[in-house]
Scaffold this motif. Structure first.
Motif, PDB file in Angstrom:
ATOM      1  N   ASP A  73       0.850  -1.188   0.000  1.00  0.00           N
ATOM      2  CA  ASP A  73       0.000   0.000   0.000  1.00  0.00           C
ATOM      3  C   ASP A  73       0.892   1.245   0.000  1.00  0.00           C
ATOM      4  N   PRO A  74       1.455   1.595  -1.151  1.00  0.00           N
ATOM      5  CA  PRO A  74       2.407   2.714  -1.192  1.00  0.00           C
ATOM      6  C   PRO A  74       1.787   4.052  -0.816  1.00  0.00           C
ATOM      7  N   VAL A  75       0.483   4.209  -1.052  1.00  0.00           N
ATOM      8  CA  VAL A  75      -0.160   5.476  -0.701  1.00  0.00           C
ATOM      9  C   VAL A  75      -0.233   5.637   0.816  1.00  0.00           C
ATOM     10  N   PRO A 142      -9.960  17.976  -8.707  1.00  0.00           N
ATOM     11  CA  PRO A 142     -10.275  17.719  -7.298  1.00  0.00           C
ATOM     12  C   PRO A 142     -10.763  16.285  -7.091  1.00  0.00           C
ATOM     13  N   GLY A 143     -10.108  15.559  -6.170  1.00  0.00           N
ATOM     14  CA  GLY A 143     -10.452  14.171  -5.919  1.00  0.00           C
ATOM     15  C   GLY A 143      -9.992  13.214  -6.987  1.00  0.00           C
ATOM     16  N   HIS A 147      -4.575  12.720  -6.256  1.00  0.00           N
ATOM     17  CA  HIS A 147      -4.858  14.041  -5.695  1.00  0.00           C
ATOM     18  C   HIS A 147      -4.062  14.305  -4.432  1.00  0.00           C
ATOM     19  N   PHE A 148      -3.679  13.248  -3.727  1.00  0.00           N
ATOM     20  CA  PHE A 148      -2.956  13.378  -2.454  1.00  0.00           C
ATOM     21  C   PHE A 148      -1.534  13.900  -2.643  1.00  0.00           C
ATOM     22  N   LYS A 185      -7.834   4.776  -4.721  1.00  0.00           N
ATOM     23  CA  LYS A 185      -8.976   3.884  -4.507  1.00  0.00           C
ATOM     24  C   LYS A 185     -10.323   4.614  -4.545  1.00  0.00           C
ATOM     25  N   ASP A 186     -10.337   5.891  -4.173  1.00  0.00           N
ATOM     26  CA  ASP A 186     -11.595   6.627  -4.109  1.00  0.00           C
ATOM     27  C   ASP A 186     -11.790   7.548  -5.308  1.00  0.00           C
TER      28      ASP A 186
END
Length: 398
Positions: A73-75, A142-143, A147-148, A185-186
């Motif tokens: 889970d690299p994020v 956005p999103g 995006h992070f 994922k989102d």
């Protein structure tokens, strides 16, 4: 520095037998028959002799993410890391790239300019690593996908402002998340487009005005078509996805070829595992799409997506075996990871070839990679910007 070897790769599929390379500072000054170049070098030159080895241009990984760890889970790992911790981890990843034979890497997703800091350290020789072409913060709505990383933009004005900030920070390319992706994922699905034509055109125009190439992350067929229409320089992944399968559009494929847009499939080092994850039929279809692009004459370049799940920073050579599996000749595969990749990154006049005036970015391996790509795994020495590195000892020598 003088390097002599049984074979020197001086062109596409072309060896100079019993050749030599003379290096001064960070540049190649002469290439030719061993006896001739040895005479030019003089008695004081440091001489590295590899009578059974092959010297080829240092490899180029055109798609990496040094901010990600290649884990499950690299994020999540990214979110848990402070910038200083992350930078220290990135230093180790850069060294891993270098010691595997990669002397240039294009980073296509950074946080807070850390890759630019790392490249500065490498340039002043305080940290071992390849030269890094950084795209800085990738643009996404956005999103949207990734995006992070901090690149959320909405509308033409915000798109242009982000490109300008990246340029001011020192980016060597601009990255647009044209479609969604599995790492977020989102976010939107991989085949879903993320930008309006006006936003994408503004991004490309702003980058090109500054002389920077644009890399478009694009899985979906609609997104690929939009990226081509906007005039991007490289397409990353290019998997031709739709919501119910794949659709390689021949008209768009022709435009990719006619406009000399390079495609980086960003193949995982563990590509043999894809049938297990996607199913035999879907994986076979994905493989065939890359084969179709290759046979049509698309300029493919090598990249690994290093940092995402199951993609470490020593995986370029294993990833290259994918193209051999498709039936591409070894000479073309080596071009994909050297001269063709250098051209696509805007570095074709300075690296990717062994010729006088080029940067001294070299890889010395045992065996003959034109005969067997596995020879690339037998790394004897790496030279980056004229500095020698010994992989087996993981130590630098001048």
């Amino acid at each position: 520095m003088l390097i002599t070897a049984g074979r020197v790769l001086v062109g596409s599929g072309t060896y100079l037998d019993d050749g030599a390379i003379l290096i001064e500072g960070d540049s190649i000054t002469a290439v030719g028959p061993r006896a001739e170049i040895v005479e030019q070098a003089g008695a004081d030159a440091v001489h590295l002799a590899f009578p059974e080895g092959t010297v080829l241009p240092g490899l180029i990984d055109a798609h990496v993410h040094l901010a990600f760890d290649g884990g499950a889970d690299p994020v999540a790992t990214l979110h848990e890391s402070s910038d200083e911790t992350l930078l220290e981890d990135m230093r180790r990843r850069a060294e891993q790239l270098l010691l595997s034979g990669v002397t240039t890497a294009r980073d296509l997703g950074d946080r807070n300019g850390l890759v630019l800091r790392l490249d500065e350290e490498i340039a002043r020789s305080s940290t071992p690593g390849p030269r890094i072409v950084s795209a800085g913060t990738p643009a996404t709505p956005p999103g949207g996908h990734c995006h992070f990383l901090g690149g959320e933009v909405s509308g033409v004005t915000e798109v242009r402002d982000l490109v300008r900030r990246n340029i001011t920070a020192g980016a060597g390319a601009i990255k647009a998340m044209v479609t969604g992706g599995g790492l977020t994922k989102d976010g939107p699905k991989s085949w879903q487009s993320q930008f309006t034509p006006e936003e994408l055109q503004a991004l490309v125009d702003e980058a090109h005005q500054a002389g920077l190439p644009v890399a478009a992350h694009a899985h979906g067929t609609d997104g690929i078509a939009a990226a081509v229409e906007a005039g991007v320089d490289t397409i990353e992944h290019c998997t031709w996805m739709t919501n119910d399968g794949f659709d390689l559009r021949q008209d768009v494929l022709k435009q990719i070829i006619d406009r000399d847009i390079a495609v980086c499939p960003a193949v995982s080092p563990h590509w043999q595992m894809l049938p297990r994850f996607f199913g035999e039929e879907r994986a076979a279809a994905m493989f065939d799409l890359v084969r179709q692009m290759a046979e049509a004459g698309v300029k493919l370049i090598a990249g690994t997506d290093a940092g995402v799940q199951r993609a470490g920073f020593d995986g370029l050579v294993p990833a290259l075996s994918f193209y051999a599996h498709l039936g591409l000749p070894n000479s073309r595969i080596l071009d994909m990871a050297t001269a063709d990749a250098a051209d696509a990154l805007g570095l074709g006049e300075t690296t990717g070839q062994i010729a006088p005036g080029f940067r001294a970015d070299l890889l010395v391996v045992g065996g003959d990679p034109l005969d067997d790509l596995d020879a690339l795994k037998a790394v004897l020495t790496v030279v980056a910007a004229g500095r020698r590195y010994e992989p087996r000892e993981a130590s630098q020598q001048s």
